[in-house]
Scaffold this motif. Structure first.
Motif, short mmCIF file in Angstrom:
data_model
loop_
_atom_site.label_atom_id
_atom_site.label_comp_id
_atom_site.label_asym_id
_atom_site.label_seq_id
_atom_site.Cartn_x
_atom_site.Cartn_y
_atom_site.Cartn_z
N VAL A 1 0.72 -1.34 -0.01
CA VAL A 1 0.09 -0.15 0.06
C VAL A 1 0.82 1.25 0.08
N TRP B 1 -5.82 2.53 -0.11
CA TRP B 1 -4.98 3.15 -1.19
C TRP B 1 -5.53 4.44 -1.58
N SER C 1 -0.04 4.75 6.73
CA SER C 1 -1.01 3.33 6.21
C SER C 1 -1.18 2.32 7.74
N LEU D 1 -8.10 -2.88 1.23
CA LEU D 1 -6.84 -2.42 0.57
C LEU D 1 -7.10 -1.10 -0.49
N TYR E 1 -7.72 -4.00 7.23
CA TYR E 1 -6.59 -4.57 6.33
C TYR E 1 -5.44 -4.78 7.35
#
Length: 418
Positions: A98, A290, A358, A286, A366
């Motif tokens: 990511v 992203w 992230s 995801l 995630y």
């Protein structure tokens, strides 16, 4: 001619460590170093003693224990019977995926938006301003939750794509299907699969991937040799030979041959039963993470790009226009290369922020490094201190690697004075 004798230095005394400027800076550095090391030793020793009083020890043996939990997105083979160490590696790879995808997409989008904000079209420039102000002035976590809610609540279920007149249709020339459970995208497939190289511990590399890497790396070295030869010819004769077609050939012909040899093609996902098969089903967690990281970071990169462009003197563009260069060529050949020295340093900080942000992936489920090592593994083993220390060291190493790589790139593009 009169000889000037060298100045005679007084013999060394302890007072010179403070009074003599030759030794003063070294003295203060040694004192600060000793104090920092003493503080670190006190902190570590105090932590170990407190753990001992609680009946705990500081060790990492839990990494080799059975994990006992599943991970939805797995870049390498993994089962619940694997160790916590392998689960942490899977989480780290998910973090890298990511982060890399986010940095690439945010850079492309940020450059486009940053340049567009300087457009002569009033409406277009204001629309880009609205984009920047909206995304950078709202918390990233909120954007992650909003985008994830859009995918899970608004997108159709997989069975909506069934039938002659389906309620939903695929996008991008019928290659991508957006559902409320996952996003089905095409995947690469080979007609002539050469097999894989087994390195043990269920780590394999396809021979086709190795061949492509060798072709690209070899082409890059050959290209460097061609450019060096062209520079030598130019230095010797004053005329530079044409090299663009050679560079294009060495970088593309081997890869095109390998694509034909292995029969590389895209396998489009198709609905079979209750799910899409034949492609890659990417979890919506995801995709949402992203997209949120990309849009949020691109807003900051756009302002960095705009500031870098505005830092270049207007006379540079006027001179380019006087030479007959068109606006797009002026931007690509004159403005942006000079603006890079202003853009790259703050751009490094944005890459670091994206990589560390992230860790908010746990909000949408995630399983990155925060979700595996700092989440399930920490809760199951009770090794909170060890897990947090490992996470801190991992993010520190990732940040240092990104900084070192970008600093090398910055040194290569900065203006060289003669």
């Amino acid at each position: 001619m009169t000889d000037i004798p060298a100045p005679a230095y007084k013999p060394f005394r302890l007072s010179m460590l403070v009074n003599d400027r030759r030794y003063r800076s070294l003295t203060f550095q040694v004192i600060v170093f000793i104090l920092v090391m003493a503080g670190a030793w006190w902190l570590v020793n105090n932590t170990i003693r407190n753990l001992a009083l609680m009946g705990k020890s500081f060790d990492f043996g839990f990494l080799w224990q059975r994990a006992g939990y599943d991970i939805s997105q797995m870049p390498i083979p993994y089962t619940a019977n694997d160790t916590h160490l392998r689960a942490s590696v899977v989480g780290l790879l998910n973090t890298l995926i990511v982060a890399v995808l986010g940095c690439i997409a945010a850079t492309v989008l940020g450059v486009i938006v940053g340049v567009s904000r300087l457009s002569k079209s009033w409406l277009f420039a204001r629309l880009m301003t609205v984009f920047v102000e909206i995304f950078r002035n709202m918390p990233l976590l909120l954007w992650i939750l909003i985008i994830y809610a859009i995918f899970t609540e608004i997108m159709p279920p997989p069975n909506a794509y069934r039938g002659e007149n389906p309620a939903a249709s695929m996008i991008f020339f019928d290659h991508v299907a957006l559902t409320n459970r996952y996003t089905a995208i095409p995947t690469l497939a080979m007609t002539n699969d050469p097999g894989s190289l087994d390195l043990g511990a269920r780590i394999t590399f396809n021979w086709a991937t190795i061949a492509f890497v060798v072709a690209l790396v070899g082409g890059w070295f050959i290209r460097r040799a061609i450019l060096s030869h062209a520079q030598a010819v130019q230095d010797r004769t004053g005329d530079r030979p044409v090299t663009w077609w050679k560079n294009l050939a060495v970088m593309t012909v081997p890869s095109l041959f390998l694509i034909w040899f292995f029969g590389l093609h895209f396998e489009t996902p198709t609905l079979q039963g209750f799910n899409f098969t034949g492609g890659l089903n990417v979890s919506n967690s995801l995709v949402a993470l992203w997209l949120a990281l990309t849009l949020y970071t691109a807003a900051f990169i756009a302002e960095i790009v705009r500031a870098g462009i505005l830092s270049v003197s207007r006379g540079q563009s006027e001179a380019a226009f006087a030479l007959g260069l068109r606006p797009n060529r002026t931007m690509n050949l004159v403005i942006l290369p000079q603006a890079l020295r202003v853009i790259i340093p703050p751009l490094i900080s944005q890459y670091l922020n994206l990589t560390k942000n992230s860790s908010l992936a746990i909000a949408v489920g995630y399983m990155d490094l925060r979700g595996t090592l700092g989440g399930t593994t920490l809760n199951q083993t009770g090794r909170e201190l060890e897990a947090i220390v490992l996470m801190m060291l991992t993010y520190l190493v990732l940040s240092l690697i990104i900084s070192a790589g970008m600093n090398i790139f910055n040194a290569s593009v900065k203006l060289k004075e003669r």
